[in-house]
Write a protein that holds these residues in place. Structure first.
Motif, mmCIF file in Angstrom:
data_model
loop_
_atom_site.group_PDB
_atom_site.id
_atom_site.type_symbol
_atom_site.label_atom_id
_atom_site.label_comp_id
_atom_site.label_asym_id
_atom_site.label_seq_id
_atom_site.Cartn_x
_atom_site.Cartn_y
_atom_site.Cartn_z
ATOM 1 N N LYS A 9 1.591 -20.204 42.795
ATOM 2 C CA LYS A 9 0.001 -19.950 42.932
ATOM 3 C C LYS A 9 0.069 -18.652 42.853
ATOM 4 O O LYS A 9 0.868 -18.031 43.992
ATOM 5 C CB LYS A 9 -0.765 -19.860 43.674
ATOM 6 C CG LYS A 9 -2.624 -19.603 43.017
ATOM 7 C CD LYS A 9 -3.112 -19.831 44.653
ATOM 8 C CE LYS A 9 -4.335 -19.453 44.011
ATOM 9 N NZ LYS A 9 -4.509 -17.523 43.694
ATOM 10 N N HIS A 22 -9.858 -24.172 29.072
ATOM 11 C CA HIS A 22 -9.201 -23.521 29.447
ATOM 12 C C HIS A 22 -10.099 -22.879 28.086
ATOM 13 O O HIS A 22 -9.102 -23.134 27.015
ATOM 14 C CB HIS A 22 -7.940 -23.981 29.676
ATOM 15 C CG HIS A 22 -7.102 -22.598 29.845
ATOM 16 N ND1 HIS A 22 -6.363 -22.119 28.859
ATOM 17 C CD2 HIS A 22 -6.089 -21.829 30.462
ATOM 18 C CE1 HIS A 22 -5.441 -20.859 28.974
ATOM 19 N NE2 HIS A 22 -5.830 -21.252 30.335
ATOM 20 N N PHE A 66 2.935 -18.737 32.581
ATOM 21 C CA PHE A 66 1.841 -18.633 32.386
ATOM 22 C C PHE A 66 1.181 -19.733 32.152
ATOM 23 O O PHE A 66 0.657 -20.010 30.805
ATOM 24 C CB PHE A 66 1.120 -17.133 31.155
ATOM 25 C CG PHE A 66 1.880 -16.099 31.675
ATOM 26 C CD1 PHE A 66 1.377 -15.054 32.379
ATOM 27 C CD2 PHE A 66 2.912 -16.026 31.363
ATOM 28 C CE1 PHE A 66 1.801 -13.890 32.701
ATOM 29 C CE2 PHE A 66 3.495 -14.582 31.476
ATOM 30 C CZ PHE A 66 2.771 -13.498 31.891
ATOM 31 N N GLY A 114 -1.377 -21.678 32.851
ATOM 32 C CA GLY A 114 -2.925 -22.274 32.386
ATOM 33 C C GLY A 114 -2.964 -23.690 32.944
ATOM 34 O O GLY A 114 -2.726 -24.341 34.037
ATOM 35 N N GLU A 129 1.301 -19.734 38.172
ATOM 36 C CA GLU A 129 -0.443 -19.606 37.431
ATOM 37 C C GLU A 129 -1.547 -19.420 38.792
ATOM 38 O O GLU A 129 -1.183 -19.416 39.876
ATOM 39 C CB GLU A 129 -0.949 -21.944 37.146
ATOM 40 C CG GLU A 129 -2.552 -21.381 37.345
ATOM 41 C CD GLU A 129 -2.723 -20.691 35.802
ATOM 42 O OE1 GLU A 129 -3.804 -19.393 36.162
ATOM 43 O OE2 GLU A 129 -2.091 -20.464 34.892
#
Length: 281
Positions: free
Chosen positions: A4, A215, A242, A244, A263
């Motif tokens: 994260k 998303h 990235f 997602g 992410e």
């Protein structure tokens, strides 16, 4: 494993992301003026005029963590502003070359189920670019990138049954003929006689439907899967900076590859973990 945080910050951590540690990088980063990117304080949209400067420090770190024979797959498409297509993607490609990346190929992802709409002076977008970069170019097979074309070959088609009916080969098919276009290319039809599969072309027809993942820009599993099969082997590490909704991770795990991602949003990390538990073999 998914970390994260902000990709531009986390990638600078050499302990977390060592040199030459991943086999394939595949990602679809935030698009300028279309998708929000989370920085340390808030979610912001990157302006086209700032996009290259924002991305280059990230791509420099991506080059560092990629193995010598690895590949970097970048899915991106510029938008329209004031009735004009933006140029930041072209600018980015040129700057990536200056940064030391080798531009191997450009694929077209044809989105066969793109959403309809109406725009003055143009039609709906039904395709996106997918760029293939690497760190090296060497014609020596043992030194070039990993490239397993046999993993993505397609059936040759019904034409071969008709052309080679009962095993008969015509004399004119035994001769190599040059293209009438003057391209310098040539073919010899009888070389295709016993083939069951052939190499695909660089237009990938993959449905853009990717389930309702909450998303804004989830791509379908078939897109990363195609490149994972082409450019990696089982047990290799696939990295998406990235991540997602986790489609790259799902594709990697279903193909017996390891995955790592970055992410910013905790909700998408939770979503990815839930999808892995539900969708992976």
């Amino acid at each position: 494993e998914i970390h994260k945080g902000d990709a531009s910050r986390l990638l600078k951590d050499h302990e977390l992301f060592p040199n030459n540690s991943v086999d394939l990088i595949i990602t679809s980063p935030p698009y300028a003026d279309q998708r929000s990117y989370a920085n340390k304080r808030s979610a912001v949209k990157i302006k086209p005029e700032n996009y290259v400067d924002w991305f280059l420090p990230i791509s420099e770190e991506l080059k560092r963590v990629l193995k010598k024979r690895g590949s970097f797959i970048l899915n991106i498409k510029e938008g329209v502003k004031n009735f004009e297509r933006q140029t930041y993607v072209y600018d980015l490609v040129l700057k990536l070359k200056e940064q030391g990346w080798l531009w191997r190929e450009e694929y077209v992802w044809f989105k066969s189920t793109s959403f309809p709409g109406y725009w003055p002076g143009r039609f709906r977008d039904s395709w996106e670019r997918v760029y293939h970069f690497s760190k090296i170019a060497d014609l020596d097979k043992d030194k070039d990138i990993k490239f397993f074309r046999e993993n993505v070959q397609v059936p040759i088609g019904e034409w071969s049954k008709k052309r080679f009916n009962n095993g008969k080969i015509y004399d004119h098919d035994k001769k190599r003929r040059k293209s009438n276009t003057g391209s310098g290319l040539s073919l010899q039809v009888d070389k295709w006689k016993d083939k069951k599969k052939v190499n695909p072309h660089n237009v990938l027809q993959i449905s853009s439907i990717a389930n309702n993942l909450n998303h804004s820009a989830a791509y379908p599993e078939g897109l990363p899967s195609w490149f994972i099969k082409l450019l990696t082997q089982e047990g290799d590490i696939v990295f998406d900076p990235f991540m997602g909704s986790g489609t790259t991770a799902i594709a990697a795990k279903n193909l017996n590859r390891n995955y790592v991602g970055i992410e910013y949003y905790k909700k998408f990390i939770k979503l990815t973990n839930a999808r892995i538990a539900k969708e992976c073999k």
